[in-house]
Design a protein around this motif. Structure first.
Motif, PDB file in Angstrom:
ATOM      1  N   SER A  65      49.575  50.219  74.289  1.00 53.96           N
ATOM      2  CA  SER A  65      50.353  51.260  73.925  1.00 53.96           C
ATOM      3  C   SER A  65      51.824  50.959  74.801  1.00 53.96           C
ATOM      4  CB  SER A  65      50.245  52.557  73.974  1.00 53.96           C
ATOM      5  OG  SER A  65      49.750  52.938  75.283  1.00 53.96           O
ATOM      6  N   ALA A  66      52.677  51.724  74.844  1.00 58.80           N
ATOM      7  CA  ALA A  66      53.779  51.533  75.687  1.00 58.80           C
ATOM      8  C   ALA A  66      53.848  52.412  76.997  1.00 58.80           C
ATOM      9  CB  ALA A  66      55.206  52.014  74.800  1.00 58.80           C
ATOM     10  N   ARG A  67      53.092  53.453  76.823  1.00 56.66           N
ATOM     11  CA  ARG A  67      52.825  54.236  77.740  1.00 56.66           C
ATOM     12  C   ARG A  67      51.484  54.854  77.966  1.00 56.66           C
ATOM     13  NH1 ARG A  67      55.536  60.045  77.761  1.00 56.66           N
ATOM     14  NH2 ARG A  67      53.625  60.303  78.765  1.00 56.66           N
ATOM     15  N   GLU A  68      51.040  55.663  78.681  1.00 51.96           N
ATOM     16  CA  GLU A  68      49.868  56.550  78.881  1.00 51.96           C
ATOM     17  C   GLU A  68      49.864  57.686  77.891  1.00 51.96           C
ATOM     18  OE1 GLU A  68      52.331  58.430  81.792  1.00 51.96           O
ATOM     19  OE2 GLU A  68      52.165  56.386  81.236  1.00 51.96           O
ATOM     20  N   PRO A 178      45.134  48.706  79.503  1.00 54.03           N
ATOM     21  CA  PRO A 178      46.161  49.710  79.652  1.00 54.03           C
ATOM     22  C   PRO A 178      47.453  49.412  78.868  1.00 54.03           C
ATOM     23  CG  PRO A 178      46.143  47.820  81.346  1.00 54.03           C
ATOM     24  CD  PRO A 178      44.978  47.529  80.205  1.00 54.03           C
ATOM     25  N   PRO A 179      48.488  50.348  79.191  1.00 59.59           N
ATOM     26  CA  PRO A 179      49.801  50.284  78.517  1.00 59.59           C
ATOM     27  C   PRO A 179      50.609  49.208  78.800  1.00 59.59           C
ATOM     28  CG  PRO A 179      49.303  52.629  79.091  1.00 59.59           C
ATOM     29  CD  PRO A 179      48.392  51.763  79.891  1.00 59.59           C
ATOM     30  N   PHE A 198      48.735  48.470  68.085  1.00 59.47           N
ATOM     31  CA  PHE A 198      49.647  49.362  69.129  1.00 59.47           C
ATOM     32  C   PHE A 198      49.842  50.769  68.752  1.00 59.47           C
ATOM     33  CE2 PHE A 198      53.469  50.219  71.443  1.00 59.47           C
ATOM     34  CZ  PHE A 198      53.567  49.435  72.293  1.00 59.47           C
ATOM     35  N   LEU A 199      49.577  51.727  69.788  1.00 65.07           N
ATOM     36  CA  LEU A 199      49.629  53.108  69.500  1.00 65.07           C
ATOM     37  C   LEU A 199      50.844  53.768  69.817  1.00 65.07           C
ATOM     38  CD1 LEU A 199      47.392  55.064  68.696  1.00 65.07           C
ATOM     39  CD2 LEU A 199      46.512  52.840  68.963  1.00 65.07           C
ATOM     40  N   ALA A 212      61.160  47.144  72.875  1.00 61.68           N
ATOM     41  CA  ALA A 212      61.019  46.270  74.309  1.00 61.68           C
ATOM     42  C   ALA A 212      59.731  45.772  74.566  1.00 61.68           C
ATOM     43  CB  ALA A 212      61.509  46.941  75.458  1.00 61.68           C
ATOM     44  N   CYS A 213      58.590  46.614  74.332  1.00 59.05           N
ATOM     45  CA  CYS A 213      57.280  46.316  74.638  1.00 59.05           C
ATOM     46  C   CYS A 213      56.622  45.124  73.613  1.00 59.05           C
ATOM     47  CB  CYS A 213      56.393  47.365  74.667  1.00 59.05           C
ATOM     48  SG  CYS A 213      56.319  48.598  76.245  1.00 59.05           S
ATOM     49  N   LEU A 214      57.004  45.664  72.115  1.00 59.78           N
ATOM     50  CA  LEU A 214      56.642  44.784  71.097  1.00 59.78           C
ATOM     51  C   LEU A 214      57.276  43.488  71.119  1.00 59.78           C
ATOM     52  CD1 LEU A 214      56.704  47.298  68.314  1.00 59.78           C
ATOM     53  CD2 LEU A 214      54.807  46.114  69.356  1.00 59.78           C
TER      54      LEU A 214
END
Length: 268
Positions: A65-68, A178-179, A198-199, A212-214
């Protein structure tokens, strides 16, 4: 008619060592789970089966994921349960060594040896730290004790070779990373991962950060086979499912409204 309540599995408690949930109480899907919940995981399972078509050995799927606090650990745990209930031999691997939860989900506690001990050479045979779960066909490799150098352990050749070996022993391997928006652990073994899930959590995840993460994952060769939009209001979902971040209200897998720019990652 009185509605039958699905009693949660109560697991070990620990003081606030994890920002997601301090009680580590989670519900695993079973025949008493509301239909909408079971259907959501069944739909996701079907999509991943298509993504795995053509694999010569067992498939390795990872979640990030991008964050927790978006529900990735809850989702991958129940996804692994869903595959095991379908008669598959499944391994659930907790590679979030900074903030592990799987060992608490299944009542193993924080002092049990696991992935970190194997990768650091404290355990010679990884099978010594793989344990059967209460779910038939589902096995668990917990993260073990929190190491001082989790990124270095994930970057090691020992980790990559372990995943390849598991792909020949299990029908499906699910890795809880982890994210990726916090650390890059999830993408460093992209060449051996069949696909990433991806969550995204409704009302929490930010579109700019997700984009940005993808893009970062794509640049590293990571194959994102689907995005799960979590914690969405949907009528008839059976109410809030469990205390773990209220991760129970699912719409159809990978269906988006405000996240339309991510539709190219959908697998449906």
């Amino acid at each position: 008619m009185e509605k039958k309540q699905h009693k949660p599995i109560k697991l070990n408690k620990r003081k606030k060592a994890n920002a997601v949930d301090d009680k580590y109480e989670v519900k695993l899907i079973d025949k008493n789970t509301p239909f909408a919940i079971r259907e959501a995981f069944g739909s996701l399972r079907t999509n991943l089966l298509y993504a795995a078509t053509g694999s010569e050995s067992g498939s390795i799927f990872a979640v990030t994921s991008a964050r927790e606090s978006v529900g990735k650990s809850f989702v991958i745990t129940n996804l692994a349960v869903s595959f095991a209930q379908a008669g598959k031999r499944v391994l659930l691997l907790d590679a979030d060594m900074r903030c592990p939860v799987q060992q608490f989900y299944f009542g193993h506690g924080e002092d049990r040896q696991g992935l970190s001990e194997y990768l650091s050479g404290q355990v010679d045979n990884v099978e010594d730290v793989v344990t059967p779960s209460p779910i038939e066909g589902l096995y668990l490799l917990s993260s073990g004790r929190v190491p001082p150098n989790p990124s270095e352990l994930v970057l090691s050749e020992r980790f990559k070779q372990m995943l390849l070996d598991f792909s020949h022993k299990y029908d499906y391997v699910f890795v809880d990373f982890p994210p990726v928006g916090i650390v890059s652990d999830a993408a460093v073994v992209a060449d051996v991962i069949t696909g990433y899930v991806f969550l995204v959590r409704s009302g929490i995840s930010k579109e700019q950060v997700l984009s940005a993460c993808l893009e970062q994952m794509e640049s590293l060769g990571a194959k994102v086979v689907g995005i799960v939009l979590n914690d969405v209001e949907a009528k008839g979902s059976g109410g809030r499912y469990g205390k773990y971040g209220k991760y129970n209200k699912y719409r159809k897998y990978a269906k988006y409204s405000s996240y339309s720019r991510y539709r190219r990652y959908q697998n449906t």
